[in-house]
Design an enzyme around this catalytic site. Structure first.
Site, PDB file in Angstrom:
ATOM      1  N   ASP A  58       0.605   6.453 -17.216  1.00  0.00           N
ATOM      2  CA  ASP A  58       0.070   5.350 -16.429  1.00  0.00           C
ATOM      3  C   ASP A  58       0.008   4.137 -17.354  1.00  0.00           C
ATOM      4  O   ASP A  58      -0.642   4.190 -18.406  1.00  0.00           O
ATOM      5  CB  ASP A  58      -1.341   5.741 -15.938  1.00  0.00           C
ATOM      6  CG  ASP A  58      -1.915   4.705 -15.003  1.00  0.00           C
ATOM      7  OD1 ASP A  58      -1.715   3.496 -15.250  1.00  0.00           O
ATOM      8  OD2 ASP A  58      -2.575   5.110 -14.027  1.00  0.00           O
ATOM      9  N   SER A 124       7.911 -11.912  -7.646  1.00  0.00           N
ATOM     10  CA  SER A 124       8.190 -11.917  -6.211  1.00  0.00           C
ATOM     11  C   SER A 124       8.261 -13.346  -5.697  1.00  0.00           C
ATOM     12  O   SER A 124       7.559 -14.237  -6.201  1.00  0.00           O
ATOM     13  CB  SER A 124       7.043 -11.184  -5.505  1.00  0.00           C
ATOM     14  OG  SER A 124       7.088 -11.417  -4.121  1.00  0.00           O
ATOM     15  N   TYR A 148      -2.298  -9.308  -3.889  1.00  0.00           N
ATOM     16  CA  TYR A 148      -1.013  -8.824  -4.424  1.00  0.00           C
ATOM     17  C   TYR A 148      -0.193  -9.986  -4.991  1.00  0.00           C
ATOM     18  O   TYR A 148       0.256  -9.955  -6.138  1.00  0.00           O
ATOM     19  CB  TYR A 148      -0.209  -8.087  -3.334  1.00  0.00           C
ATOM     20  CG  TYR A 148       1.258  -7.986  -3.680  1.00  0.00           C
ATOM     21  CD1 TYR A 148       1.690  -7.054  -4.622  1.00  0.00           C
ATOM     22  CD2 TYR A 148       2.198  -8.839  -3.113  1.00  0.00           C
ATOM     23  CE1 TYR A 148       3.023  -6.997  -4.987  1.00  0.00           C
ATOM     24  CE2 TYR A 148       3.520  -8.784  -3.456  1.00  0.00           C
ATOM     25  CZ  TYR A 148       3.940  -7.861  -4.399  1.00  0.00           C
ATOM     26  OH  TYR A 148       5.261  -7.819  -4.762  1.00  0.00           O
ATOM     27  N   LYS A 152       0.994 -11.266  -9.059  1.00  0.00           N
ATOM     28  CA  LYS A 152       2.333 -11.630  -9.550  1.00  0.00           C
ATOM     29  C   LYS A 152       2.284 -12.998 -10.238  1.00  0.00           C
ATOM     30  O   LYS A 152       2.844 -13.175 -11.322  1.00  0.00           O
ATOM     31  CB  LYS A 152       3.348 -11.628  -8.404  1.00  0.00           C
ATOM     32  CG  LYS A 152       3.632 -10.244  -7.826  1.00  0.00           C
ATOM     33  CD  LYS A 152       4.255  -9.313  -8.854  1.00  0.00           C
ATOM     34  CE  LYS A 152       4.452  -7.901  -8.339  1.00  0.00           C
ATOM     35  NZ  LYS A 152       4.872  -6.945  -9.393  1.00  0.00           N
ATOM     36  N   GLY A 291      -0.699 -14.587   7.781  1.00  0.00           N
ATOM     37  CA  GLY A 291      -0.188 -14.750   6.414  1.00  0.00           C
ATOM     38  C   GLY A 291       1.317 -14.909   6.327  1.00  0.00           C
ATOM     39  O   GLY A 291       1.840 -15.285   5.288  1.00  0.00           O
TER      40      GLY A 291
HETATM   41  C1  WQD Z   1      10.013  -9.462   7.026  1.00  0.00           C
HETATM   42  C2  WQD Z   1      10.036 -10.140   8.404  1.00  0.00           C
HETATM   43  C3  WQD Z   1       7.886 -10.167   9.479  1.00  0.00           C
HETATM   44  C4  WQD Z   1       7.581  -5.803   9.948  1.00  0.00           C
HETATM   45  C5  WQD Z   1       6.647  -8.742   2.000  1.00  0.00           C
HETATM   46  C6  WQD Z   1       5.691  -9.249   0.957  1.00  0.00           C
HETATM   47  C7  WQD Z   1       6.439  -9.674  -0.256  1.00  0.00           C
HETATM   48  C8  WQD Z   1       7.304  -8.564  -0.779  1.00  0.00           C
HETATM   49  C9  WQD Z   1       8.173  -7.977   0.294  1.00  0.00           C
HETATM   50  C10 WQD Z   1       6.711  -6.578  -1.997  1.00  0.00           C
HETATM   51  C11 WQD Z   1       8.829 -11.053   8.660  1.00  0.00           C
HETATM   52  C12 WQD Z   1       8.859  -9.315  10.266  1.00  0.00           C
HETATM   53  C13 WQD Z   1       8.015  -7.086   9.634  1.00  0.00           C
HETATM   54  C14 WQD Z   1       7.491  -5.419  11.322  1.00  0.00           C
HETATM   55  C15 WQD Z   1       8.298  -7.600  11.937  1.00  0.00           C
HETATM   56  N1  WQD Z   1       6.435  -7.588  -1.342  1.00  0.00           N
HETATM   57  N2  WQD Z   1       8.369  -7.972  10.623  1.00  0.00           N
HETATM   58  N3  WQD Z   1       7.858  -6.339  12.269  1.00  0.00           N
HETATM   59  O1  WQD Z   1       6.563 -10.266   4.650  1.00  0.00           O
HETATM   60  O2  WQD Z   1       8.779 -11.251   3.919  1.00  0.00           O
HETATM   61  O3  WQD Z   1       7.513  -9.813   2.381  1.00  0.00           O
HETATM   62  O4  WQD Z   1       7.412  -7.680   1.452  1.00  0.00           O
HETATM   63  O5  WQD Z   1       6.637  -5.702  -2.541  1.00  0.00           O
HETATM   64  O6  WQD Z   1       5.540 -10.073  -1.218  1.00  0.00           O
HETATM   65  O7  WQD Z   1       4.956 -10.329   1.478  1.00  0.00           O
HETATM   66  O8  WQD Z   1       8.613  -8.783   4.315  1.00  0.00           O
HETATM   67  O9  WQD Z   1       9.588  -6.851   5.494  1.00  0.00           O
HETATM   68  O10 WQD Z   1       7.110  -7.300   5.742  1.00  0.00           O
HETATM   69  O11 WQD Z   1       8.754  -8.839   6.824  1.00  0.00           O
HETATM   70  O12 WQD Z   1       8.605  -8.384  12.846  1.00  0.00           O
HETATM   71  O13 WQD Z   1       7.097  -4.306  11.654  1.00  0.00           O
HETATM   72  O14 WQD Z   1       9.960  -9.123   9.400  1.00  0.00           O
HETATM   73  O15 WQD Z   1       7.046 -10.889  10.330  1.00  0.00           O
HETATM   74  O16 WQD Z   1       9.279 -12.134   9.425  1.00  0.00           O
HETATM   75  P1  WQD Z   1       7.802 -10.130   3.911  1.00  0.00           P
HETATM   76  P2  WQD Z   1       8.485  -7.839   5.589  1.00  0.00           P
END
Ligand code: WQD
Length: 329
Positions: A58, A124, A148, A152, A291
């Site tokens: 860890d 990120s 989170y 970063k 968010g």
């Molecule tokens: C992508 C798009 C959602 C799920 C997040 C973190 C970022 C990074 C990667 C990592 C958006 C839409 C999503 C669903 C949907 N973190 N969506 N239905 O939010 O860009 O980034 O993950 O480790 O820090 O913020 O990625 O894949 O969650 O969403 O409509 O069930 O898909 O609204 O437009 P995001 P995501």
């Protein structure tokens, strides 16, 4: 080069280990199995024909980390280990700050004590907050909406200050956009803990029948079709970006975006998945997710200039490989 990879059995870590071995680097993995399995080590061996050294460590535990540094002289460290669920970080801020910051500080401390010249950090695009795309590395970082993202941005600052105080220590802060897809072998890929928070793992679970339908979070954004637009990047391209960052001559500290520079909407992802895999993805439009921003994509010119790297794989490659992995799980 001999490279220490923290979190080397995770989603991005395991793909990077494969590319490092393909480029003839020697890899030593540490991982604490928080979000990974030992079986991934054997899958890496099946893909590459080589089994990397592995220690269950860890990275927040300085003493056990020191033991690893006593065994080897490293030429570089790639630090992936960390908690990554945005929603969970809001509920457990202390866990996120402790785990993500202490692991980064421990590894940076040992890098300096042991004269390891190069450190690559998993950052990120979330550090850009709700700024305007394309995101460029010179932009001022806006406030993050969750712990989170804050870990970063804080890790970036800690590493930047550490470079200032240690002229022989060089750091690359890689700002990932949205990594999806899986290794084309179908052996390694993303295995979410519980209900997926991210789009692609949710889509593949709908395709498999584990979930009934996808909930699309909002169709009233100012985008091509109203749904959120992101810069999806194939995890194998992303992994190759780490090898490029390791092999490039970087002096001091550089933040570098790893994305494709292209935005794709949620509906376009669904269409691409249906087309590439010949499976229908039922979906329902629901409210926006708190968010979320409308659009996020990278300015990729710095990665091309400093790393001579650019993403090659398409959205069709990403959705095909993601499904190829999920259906074999
Ligand atoms: C992508 C798009 C959602 C799920 C997040 C973190 C970022 C990074 C990667 C990592 C958006 C839409 C999503 C669903 C949907 N973190 N969506 N239905 O939010 O860009 O980034 O993950 O480790 O820090 O913020 O990625 O894949 O969650 O969403 O409509 O069930 O898909 O609204 O437009 P995001 P995501």
């Amino acid at each position: 080069m001999r490279i220490l990879v923290s979190g080397g059995l995770g989603f991005i870590g395991s793909h990077t280990v494969v590319e490092l071995i393909n480029h003839h680097h020697e890899v030593v993995i540490i991982d604490n199995f928080y979000n990974s399995q030992l079986s991934t080590l054997y899958k890496i061996e099946r893909i590459t024909g080589k089994k990397p050294a592995f220690y269950e460590v860890d990275a927040t535990n300085l003493e056990t980390l020191e033991n690893v540094f006593q065994r080897y002289d490293f030429d570089g460290i790639i630090h992936f280990a960390g908690y990554k669920a945005v929603g969970e970080s809001v509920k457990k801020p202390l866990d996120y700050y402790f785990n993500n910051l202490v692991s980064t500080m421990n590894l940076a401390r040992l890098a300096i004590e042991n004269k390891v010249p190069k450190f690559i950090f998993s950052s990120s695009a979330t550090v850009y907050g709700d700024g305007v795309s394309p995101f460029n590395e010179t932009m001022e970082l806006l406030e993050r909406t969750n712990p989170y993202g804050e870990t970063k941005a804080m890790s970036e600052r800690i590493l930047t200050d550490t470079v200032k105080a240690n002229p022989n220590f060089n750091v690359v802060l890689l700002r990932y956009f949205n990594p999806i897809g899986a290794h084309p072998s179908g052996l390694i890929g993303e295995v979410p803990n519980g209900t997926p928070n991210n789009l692609m793992p949710y889509v593949t679970q709908v395709a498999k029948g584990i979930r009934e339908k996808l909930f699309v979070f909002g169709n009233d954004y100012d985008t091509i079709d109203g749904t959120g637009v992101r810069d999806y990047i194939h995890v194998v391209d992303l992994a190759k970006g780490h090898v490029a960052a390791l092999e490039a001559k970087i002096v001091g500290v550089e933040a570098i975006n790893l994305g494709t520079g292209k935005g794709t909407s949620v509906l376009e992802i669904i269409q691409a998945f249906e087309h590439a895999n010949n499976i229908r993805i039922p979906y329902e439009i629901v409210d926006r997710r708190p968010g979320d921003i409308a659009t996020s994509f990278a300015d990729t010119t710095k990665a091309k200039r400093l790393l001579n790297w650019e993403a090659k794989l398409s959205i069709l490659d990403m959705v095909r490989d993601a499904w190829n992995f999920e259906k074999n799980l």
